[in-house]
Scaffold this motif. Sequence first.
Motif, PDB file in Angstrom:
ATOM      1  N   ALA A 132       0.837  -1.200   0.000  1.00  0.00           N
ATOM      2  CA  ALA A 132       0.000   0.000   0.000  1.00  0.00           C
ATOM      3  C   ALA A 132       0.873   1.251   0.000  1.00  0.00           C
ATOM      4  O   ALA A 132       0.564   2.241  -0.676  1.00  0.00           O
ATOM      5  CB  ALA A 132      -0.931  -0.002   1.212  1.00  0.00           C
ATOM      6  N   LEU A 135       2.206   1.708  -3.437  1.00  0.00           N
ATOM      7  CA  LEU A 135       1.158   2.271  -4.282  1.00  0.00           C
ATOM      8  C   LEU A 135       1.059   3.776  -4.080  1.00  0.00           C
ATOM      9  O   LEU A 135       0.906   4.543  -5.039  1.00  0.00           O
ATOM     10  CB  LEU A 135      -0.181   1.597  -3.953  1.00  0.00           C
ATOM     11  N   ALA A 316      -4.793   3.883  -0.794  1.00  0.00           N
ATOM     12  CA  ALA A 316      -3.486   3.404  -0.351  1.00  0.00           C
ATOM     13  C   ALA A 316      -3.284   3.674   1.137  1.00  0.00           C
ATOM     14  O   ALA A 316      -2.822   2.811   1.884  1.00  0.00           O
ATOM     15  CB  ALA A 316      -2.384   4.070  -1.168  1.00  0.00           C
TER      16      ALA A 316
END
Length: 483
Positions: A132, A135, A316
């Motif tokens: 995450a 990202l 994210a």
Amino acid sequence: MTDTDLRRAPDAGLHNADLAPLPSDKRGWGAFEIFNVWNNDIQSLFGYTLAASLFLSYGLNGWAVFAAIVIAGAIVMWLVNLTGRPSVRYGVPYPVIARAAMGVQGAKFPALVRGIVAIFWYGVQTYFASTAVALLLNALLGLEGGAEFLGMTAVGWLSYLIVCVFQVALFMKGIDWIGRFLNWAGPFVYVVMIALMLVIWAKAGNAIFPALGSIFEGRAEVDGPGPVMAFLAVIGTMIAYFAAVVINFGDFSRFVKSESAMKRGNFWGLPVSIAVFSFVALFVTAGTVVLFGEALTNPAEIVERVDNLALTVIAAVTFFAATVGINLVANFIPPAYDIANLAPERISAKAGGVITALIAFFIGALWVSLISKIGITGFVDTLGALLAPLYGILVVDYYLVQRGELSVDDLFSNDPSGRYHYDAGWNRDAIIAFAVAAVFSTGTVWLPALAQLSGFGWIFGAALGGVLHLALSRRRAPQPRAT
């Protein structure tokens, strides 16, 4: 004199400040904190995928799946109310409560097994949280790729290190800071998931409702167990998802001001929150059928397909918060206490957390290149099955053998005359009950003859462990009641 007072000096090998009874004036958690413990457990990437997948896996009517998920939440609520109560009353964590049933030394073994499971998953979840962050870095700064080492790019390694440091730093701040993080992360994830649902709905339009209807109708052509067994399998799967936290829930309930606050938090955080979150997962999944022609159950993949920068950034951060939240709740705090319980005079809970983080660092670092490729499901399922009988033993011992009364002094005493010293610190009857039930519950993982019970291995293991413990305990001479 309260239940949490120690009347005599504790044994140094069984006591430190982290394991000691927590007085009522030091407990700052209420129903909202417990509610968010469960919110963070439910709202992880895996939790979303599991909820969405259950609506598609068995071909059941969607209302039946929804009912099974809510029933499972109610059962888990009942289970954790039982394990949480003694820790609320006496202010001690799960490894100390386990001493009453297993012996002051014998309790170290199941606590260690629970710690091993948690450390493994802590490393794995740390890796997923780092995806995450990667990202986010890609969306905001355009960073991506780079040289690979052990299956991760330079950005991947940077993200992984960021998550590792953040989690340890938050843990070192103490339980109050962790509570604040959970209180922020739980509602925030809900807001973002509802926003994602609204975005999907806006893009899919009214066509989303026929897609919802097809899921709720079920699909008779799906191969698998009959509807009754499929319904029970959904319940069993959801209970198994929470199995680890069910056992060591006392690690959290000891910080709660009252039992009623714990129960309110468990009610809103389990059956109610699971129902709401599962509906959101179902609604979004139906929308993906309309937008992309297939049912997507991975929220990261859904966000990528939607292709919206603002949503990507927010998602994210959300995935990061949700995954770190469950990691702290299920995989960091428990082994920190479990490791401290092995040698309390030398290891504090914070030191146990550092040991946890160090071991887990290598597990997460090797996830892509090695561990994910060698088949870890059997290993983890086996360790989980080993834990199942412990739940039954702890609950039966507290409520039926000890009759809801513990001697706090004897929980921290290695004196041979102590109530929980048994035989050199080990309760052999409890160990026998544990071993026999664990053989059965692990058999549901490995033996083809018991494969039909694989989804219910935890339930049967817990029940068998409790029944055997009660039967064997009645052979002993009655112990004096706690005073």
